[in-house]
Design a protein around this motif. Structure first.
Motif, short mmCIF file in Angstrom:
data_model
loop_
_atom_site.label_atom_id
_atom_site.label_comp_id
_atom_site.label_asym_id
_atom_site.label_seq_id
_atom_site.Cartn_x
_atom_site.Cartn_y
_atom_site.Cartn_z
N ALA A 343 -1.10 2.86 7.10
CA ALA A 343 0.15 3.59 7.37
C ALA A 343 1.36 2.77 6.92
O ALA A 343 2.34 3.33 6.40
CB ALA A 343 0.24 3.92 8.86
N VAL A 344 1.32 1.46 7.11
CA VAL A 344 2.40 0.58 6.65
C VAL A 344 2.52 0.65 5.12
O VAL A 344 3.64 0.71 4.57
CB VAL A 344 2.17 -0.86 7.12
N LEU A 345 1.41 0.65 4.42
CA LEU A 345 1.43 0.75 2.96
C LEU A 345 2.07 2.05 2.50
O LEU A 345 2.83 2.08 1.53
CB LEU A 345 0.01 0.63 2.40
N VAL A 349 5.66 0.78 1.38
CA VAL A 349 5.44 0.49 -0.04
C VAL A 349 5.46 1.75 -0.88
O VAL A 349 5.79 1.72 -2.07
CB VAL A 349 4.11 -0.28 -0.23
N GLY A 350 5.12 2.89 -0.28
CA GLY A 350 5.14 4.15 -1.01
C GLY A 350 3.82 4.52 -1.67
O GLY A 350 3.78 5.42 -2.50
N LEU A 351 2.73 3.86 -1.31
CA LEU A 351 1.42 4.22 -1.85
C LEU A 351 0.92 5.49 -1.15
O LEU A 351 0.93 5.57 0.08
CB LEU A 351 0.41 3.09 -1.65
N SER A 454 7.58 -10.18 3.00
CA SER A 454 7.30 -8.75 3.17
C SER A 454 6.07 -8.38 2.35
O SER A 454 5.62 -9.16 1.49
CB SER A 454 8.51 -7.90 2.71
N VAL A 455 5.55 -7.20 2.61
CA VAL A 455 4.38 -6.72 1.87
C VAL A 455 4.72 -6.53 0.40
O VAL A 455 3.90 -6.84 -0.48
CB VAL A 455 3.86 -5.40 2.50
N GLN A 456 5.93 -6.03 0.11
CA GLN A 456 6.33 -5.83 -1.29
C GLN A 456 6.31 -7.16 -2.05
O GLN A 456 5.85 -7.21 -3.20
CB GLN A 456 7.73 -5.20 -1.34
#
Length: 464
Positions: A343-345, A349-351, A454-456
């Protein structure tokens, strides 16, 4: 003439709560349908079997901490470094150790090897089995190796006779296999019942403390993976060890979940061979053996088990769903945690993960739930989604929050050192952990640190 009467009491299998009547929910632990009926023999209060008043021991006065004399306990080495690590440095005299695990996982084999090592050191060891005959034990012993005459075998389930044998033989270590087969004549319930298991453990605990001998007891487990019998069993003993692993795989993991004489969550890794259980000293190298080369969706992470860093391979497979509801599956880690990271992705991130099936697996069958593997799961999922392999010499670790931030984890220096030992050249870790490691000046040679917040940033770091 002092004889008691038979009464029925309901025991909670989870916490040991006693009740005179059956209830659907235990008032002690709030578990449903956990109360079972047991028949017990009661005596008159304050009297023994002869009906006379019981004699109480001498009254003891409270003592201050400063008046209690301390001396360093001399531990007995099992000559198995992995087991000594889990026990906190060796066997403590007078300790009661519970070993649980699935049937056929290797509990009896491990303890028989411990008996062999102790007897080779000239220590008198008593192995008591309630499940196997003497010939069955010898067949297993012949596969393990040669034994000395310091090891004594006994097939018995009566606790009164066992107590007399231990008092007469005065061994330096005792193994009980298993606690669910033992019974006491004063308890009318069947062996393995709540009252029998609790009484047997209480007697063995008193023997261990009074005589100063370590006692190992084997406990069967339920289908949920916990030790069968009342939960109070785990509270009574000093140490609880769980033997884990896939029966079809060669490795076994011994995990300490309770230890009054050492740290908890320590693990020992063993490999099952024809001659018994062999220690795996370099667990990280063992877990990473057979890694695929150039495959997408594969990444190496570092997890801490107690004070020990272990490198693991996380695999992910992402493909377009054929149904309206995407499928999620997690093997070796928490399913809900994987769903949260997906869900975070999608949000940060927009995936488009809502249109994809996602499968996450920790290779080797080992189970890890430490938050530090979050970043590894995310990188593996992105690698599979983009069909872009991650460099084989790259290791990642870090916790991920709901905002997509990469949070710091403990013991970053030990993780980096373990990765450098196995030849990894790049480490992607939380920014705050990188700054702490650089300030300490303990970065191993040959490894490059990439701090991300961050994940990005982590996804960009993988591609750079």
């Amino acid at each position: 003439m002092g004889k008691g009467k038979t009464s029925t009491i309901f025991f909670c299998q989870n916490c040991g709560y006693e009740s005179s009547k059956w209830m659907g929910q235990c008032p002690g632990c709030r578990q449903w349908n956990s109360l079972v009926e047991e028949t017990v023999q009661t005596t008159l209060k304050g009297t023994g079997s002869s009906g006379k008043k019981k004699a109480f021991g001498e009254r003891q006065e409270p003592s201050s901490l400063s008046s209690i004399a301390m001396q360093e306990e001399e531990r007995m080495s099992t000559r198995m470094k992995e087991l000594d690590r889990v026990l906190g440095g060796g066997i403590v005299p007078g300790s009661l150790v519970l070993v649980g695990g699935d049937p056929g996982i290797g509990k009896s084999t491990l303890l028989l090897q411990v008996c062999r090592n102790l007897s080779d050191d000239g220590r008198k060891v008593l192995y008591i089995s309630g499940e196997e005959s003497l010939k069955q034990i010898k067949l297993r012993a012949l596969r393990i190796g040669d034994f000395t005459d310091h090891l004594l075998l006994l097939c018995e389930t009566n606790l009164v006779l066992i107590e007399e044998t231990i008092a007469r033989q005065k061994p330096e270590a005792v193994v009980i296999d298993s606690i669910q087969t033992m019974y006491h004549d004063d308890i009318s319930a069947a062996p393995g019942s709540v009252s029998q298991v609790r009484e047997a453990t209480s007697i063995l605990l008193r023997l261990a403390k009074d005589m100063g001998i370590p006692i190992f007891i084997v406990g069967h487990v339920t289908k949920e993976g916990t030790v069968a019998g009342p939960r109070v069993l785990e509270h009574m003993v000093d140490t609880v060890l769980y033997f884990e692993g896939d029966r079809h795989a060669s490795y076994r993991i011994l995990r300490g979940v309770k230890n009054r004489f050492g740290s908890t969550n320590e693990i020992g890794v063993f490999e099952m061979r024809q001659s018994g259980l062999m220690e795996v000293e370099n667990a990280s190298e063992f877990m990473l053996s057979g890694r695929p080369e150039g495959a997408s969706g594969s990444v190496v992470v570092c997890s801490m088990e107690g004070t020990r860093p272990i490198l693991l391979e996380i695999q992910a497979l992402v493909c377009k769903t054929s149904f309206g509801i995407p499928k999620r599956q997690a093997t070796g880690t928490d399913f809900n945690r994987v769903s949260l990271l997906l869900a975070v992705l999608e949000k940060r991130v927009g995936l488009p993960m809502s249109g994809c099936d996602a499968y996450v697996n920790i290779a080797g069958g080992i189970r890890m739930i430490e938050p530090a593997i979050d970043l590894g799961i995310v990188i593996a999922v992105v690698s599979s989604f983009q069909n872009r392999p991650v460099d084989e010499k790259t290791i990642v670790f870090g916790e991920i929050g709901l905002s997509g931030e990469v949070r710091s984890v403990s013991m970053a220096e030990q993780r980096i050192t373990e990765a450098a030992k196995l030849g990894f050249t790049t480490c992607i870790l939380p920014k705050s952990a990188e700054e702490t490691v650089r300030m300490s000046g303990s970065i191993p040679k040959g490894i490059v640190l990439k701090g991300v917040s961050s994940v990005q940033e982590a996804i960009r770091a993988i591609g750079s």
